[in-house]
Every structure is written in structure tokens, then in C-alpha cells.
Enzyme design. Structure first.
Site, short mmCIF file in Angstrom:
data_model
loop_
_atom_site.label_atom_id
_atom_site.label_comp_id
_atom_site.label_asym_id
_atom_site.label_seq_id
_atom_site.Cartn_x
_atom_site.Cartn_y
_atom_site.Cartn_z
N LYS A 39 0.83 -1.20 0.00
CA LYS A 39 0.00 0.00 0.00
C LYS A 39 0.86 1.25 0.00
CE LYS A 39 -3.95 1.88 2.63
NZ LYS A 39 -4.81 1.64 3.83
N SER A 114 -9.56 1.26 3.25
CA SER A 114 -8.82 2.13 2.36
C SER A 114 -7.77 1.41 1.53
CB SER A 114 -8.16 3.25 3.17
OG SER A 114 -7.21 2.72 4.08
N SER A 138 -9.43 -1.29 7.48
CA SER A 138 -9.03 -1.05 6.10
C SER A 138 -8.21 -2.15 5.44
CB SER A 138 -8.26 0.27 6.00
OG SER A 138 -9.13 1.35 6.21
#
Length: 392
Positions: A39, A114, A138
Site C-alpha cells: 500500500k 482504504s 481497512s
């Protein structure tokens, strides 16, 4: 794809933010040959470390985050960085600067967030595993929406070094993968992994104040029935929506201070006003709710050994629809309590969209949590690869 990384592979899902030019020579180790995406709010040396913010697109990480360095040392190939919500706040992954990430199970649908790029890249087979970050769900929300497996370590059992934080009191870096064996291999390398077992008959959270979609409720009921035990019902003192809102206020306060002066979209800027403008008396009540909830969840885990609940109250949804506000109502509990939690595929909607369930376990008993998840996974057999996208 397994054990290899093809940089030329087409990405019709908009999962990747930056591709590795050269993965280098990887040493032998427990992750030898695995390709792993990261990420974009976790530092990867030589790659943009932008956390979904356009203002930071030119910011290059000088060194690997501790978790990334551990993966490399164990033989993993870092394939690149992955798209995410702006600032890691939200659960849709339709970033105003980098565009929407597509759910591999259905074009035009959200992969959750997210860590949406992480969920999509894993589900589509672009990488063998991915790192995401989990502040109130997330990692587990995209795992559920993308039909894969996701693990949030206990807050104090994984390094936050190299993480562009949302709220350090809640944040945890965690992996996603298409099977539990790969997930556990990665988790053992990048977090402290206790060998304790699950001791107790288990409990589920009473869905107090949460509107659960009928198909999610049906999948959860079948999952609970698959357990070889009768679950106790645990009622928390506060509605889950109120608990989630208190957590959001804390995140908004932390992020507004951390990102002060950084250009951002109007949407994120608005979200970051909620925390600072909260009256002192209301913020004190928010903190009381969070503290009481943490105590109640930890007490239930101590008594019953684990808690099980839907991962997300709703199935995956279209990017054209508003983001459901309640998506983190269940997942936030593990963050607030600082405990490890794991989401597994549990079933499907009538029109073929994935639904997950999550198990919260004891810190120091991660091996037992994975063993329980594996037993349940064997009974449910709910994992399905997504349909192949054109050009993929």
C-alpha cells in the site's frame, strides 16, 4: 500468478500506483519467490510514498519500512506500491487524484478500502500477497469485498516504522492473500506471532444498532452454524455506529494535526474538520466510549476465546453509489481493543458478490486464531477466483 512477478502484466483494475523496475535478487527464505504489493502509505525504498495524496506524489522513500525490509529478507519480491484512499480515510477507494480501483469480481464496483488496491491486486492474482493498513478495518473490509483473506495484527505486535499514519493508536499494517497458508506465512514474517491456542467456546456481537444486509445476515448465520460450538451473544454498552463514530473523531483529530498544511481534496479536508471542531465535552465522551468498548471486547475475548461477526454489514457496492457509512461498524472493534482479527470469505450474494466474516482473537494466540479460521474455511469452502477481466 504464483512465485513470479511479471511487470508487463496489464492492470485493468487500477490497483498499482508504481511498478518495480527491478525486484533484485531475493534471498532464500520462508517467503522465497512470493510477489508482494505494498500500500502506498508504507515506505518502499526508491518508490513514491504518497499515501494517496497528490501533494506527495514526488516524495520518494529513502528506505524500506520495517515490515517491508522483513519481507525482503525472507525472500519476497516487492512488486510495487498499490492505490488507496486519499490519506487512508474511507472504505471505497475512489481516489480523486488517482481514480477508482475496480473490484475484480465486478467492474464498476468498489473493492472496499482504504486498502482497495491491495485487495484488488491480490484477488486478481497480480501479486501473491499485499500489505495494507488497518485503522478501523481497512485491511479486512477490502478482503471481504474482494473475496480474499485479510489479517490485522494486534496493534502492539507489528512495527509502525515507515507507515504514513492515520491514527497510531489504532493503526496496524497487515497482509492480504488468496489463501490462509500464504497469509500466515507473510504474517509470521512481518509481525510478532504468538503460538497460543484459542481457549473458549466463542461469542458473537449482538448487531446492536447496525442495519445488516439480509444476504450478509444469511451468510453469517450459516457460518455460525458451521462452528462446532454454540456461540454466546455479547452486547456492548453502546451502539456500534456510535462506537465507530467515536473512532472516526479520533482519526480525524490525529490526521488533521499530522496533515496540517498539506494540500488535499475538498472531501478529505471536510472529513478532517470533524475532529478538531468537536466540543471538549463531546470528545471526552467519545474517549469514554472507546475506552469502555475496548474493555468490554477484551473481557469478552478473555472469557470466550474469540468473537465472530460479519466483516462488513453490506455486500460490495457500485462506485456510482454513496459509500455506506456503517462499513466499519464491526471491524473497528478489533482496532479499538488492539486485538488481532482475521477476515475470511464466507459466502456469496445471489448475484455473485463475495461476503466475508471476521474473527477477533487474543494477542499472543495468533496461531490459534489462524487454526480456527482454517477449520472454518475448510467447512465453508467459500473462496472463488474472480472472472478473468479482458486484457488481464
Amino acid at each position: 500468478m504464483s512465485g513470479a512477478y511479471d511487470r508487463a502484466m496489464i492492470d485493468p483494475y487500477n490497483a498499482f500506483s508504481h511498478r518495480a523496475d527491478d525486484v533484485g535478487t531475493c534471498p532464500d527464505g520462508p517467503l522465497s519467490g512470493l510477489s508482494i504489493g505494498v500500500k502506498a502509505n508504507i515506505a518502499v525504498k526508491g518508490m513514491p510514498h504518497h499515501a494517496g495524496l497528490a501533494a506527495w506524489i514526488g516524495r520518494i522513500a529513502a528506505q524500506d519500512a520495517t515490515t517491508v525490509a522483513a519481507l525482503r529478507a525472507a525472500g519476497a519480491m516487492i512488486a510495487g506500491t498499490l492505490h488507496m484512499e486519499e490519506g487512508a480515510l474511507g472504505a471505497k477507494t475512489d481516489n480523486p487524484h488517482f481514480g477508482p480501483v475496480q473490484n475484480p469480481h465486478r467492474a464498476g464496483y468498489s473493492p472496499g478500502g482504504s486498502s482497495g488496491g491491495s485487495g484488488a491486486a491480490v484477488a486478481a492474482g497480480l501479486v501473491d500477497a499485499a500489505l495494507g493498513t488497518d485503522t478501523m478495518g481497512s485491511v479486512r473490509i477490502p478482503a471481504s469485498h474482494c473475496g480474499v483473506y485479510g489479517f490485522k495484527p494486534a496493534t502492539d505486535r507489528v512495527s509502525q516504522d515507515g507507515l504514513e499514519a492515520a491514527d497510531l493508536s489504532l493503526d496496524a499494517i497487515g497482509p492480504l492473500a488468496r489463501d490462509l497458508d500464504t497469509l500466515e506465512r507473510v504474517a509470521r514474517v512481518m509481525s510478532r506471532f504468538g503460538e497460543g491456542g484459542i481457549a473458549g467456546d466463542g461469542a458473537s456481537v449482538t448487531k446492536h444498532g447496525v442495519a445488516v444486509h439480509p444476504e450478509v445476515a444469511s451468510v453469517f448465520d450459516r457460518t455460525a452454524a458451521a462452528l462446532a460450538t454454540s456461540l454466546a451473544q455479547v452486547s456492548l454498552s453502546h451502539e456500534q455506529s456510535r462506537i465507530r463514530f467515536a473512532g472516526f473523531i479520533g482519526v480525524s483529530r490525529a490526521m488533521s494535526a499530522h496533515l496540517q498544511g498539506v494540500p488535499m481534496s475538498d472531501h478529505l479536508a471536510k472529513l478532517l474538520t470533524y475532529g478538531p471542531r468537536r466540543a471538549d465535552s463531546d470528545w471526552a465522551e467519545d474517549q469514554r466510549i472507546l475506552s469502555q468498548t475496548a474493555d468490554e471486547v477484551c473481557r469478552a475475548i478473555d472469557v470466550y476465546g474469540f468473537m465472530i461477526m460479519p466483516t462488513v454489514p453490506n455486500p460490495p457496492f457500485s462506485h456510482s453509489d454513496p459509500e455506506p457509512a456503517a462499513q466499519a461498524d464491526f471491524t473497528c472493534l478489533a482496532n479499538i481493543a488492539g486485538l488481532p482479527a482475521l477476515s475470511i470469505p464466507a459466502g456469496w450474494t445471489a448475484d455473485g458478490l463475495p461476503i466475508g466474516v471476521q474473527i477477533i482473537g487474543q494477542s499472543g494466540a495468533e496461531a490459534g486464531l489462524f487454526a480456527l479460521a482454517r477449520q472454518l474455511d475448510d467447512k465453508l469452502s467459500a473462496y472463488r477466483a474472480p472472472p478473468k477481466s479482458e486484457g488481464a
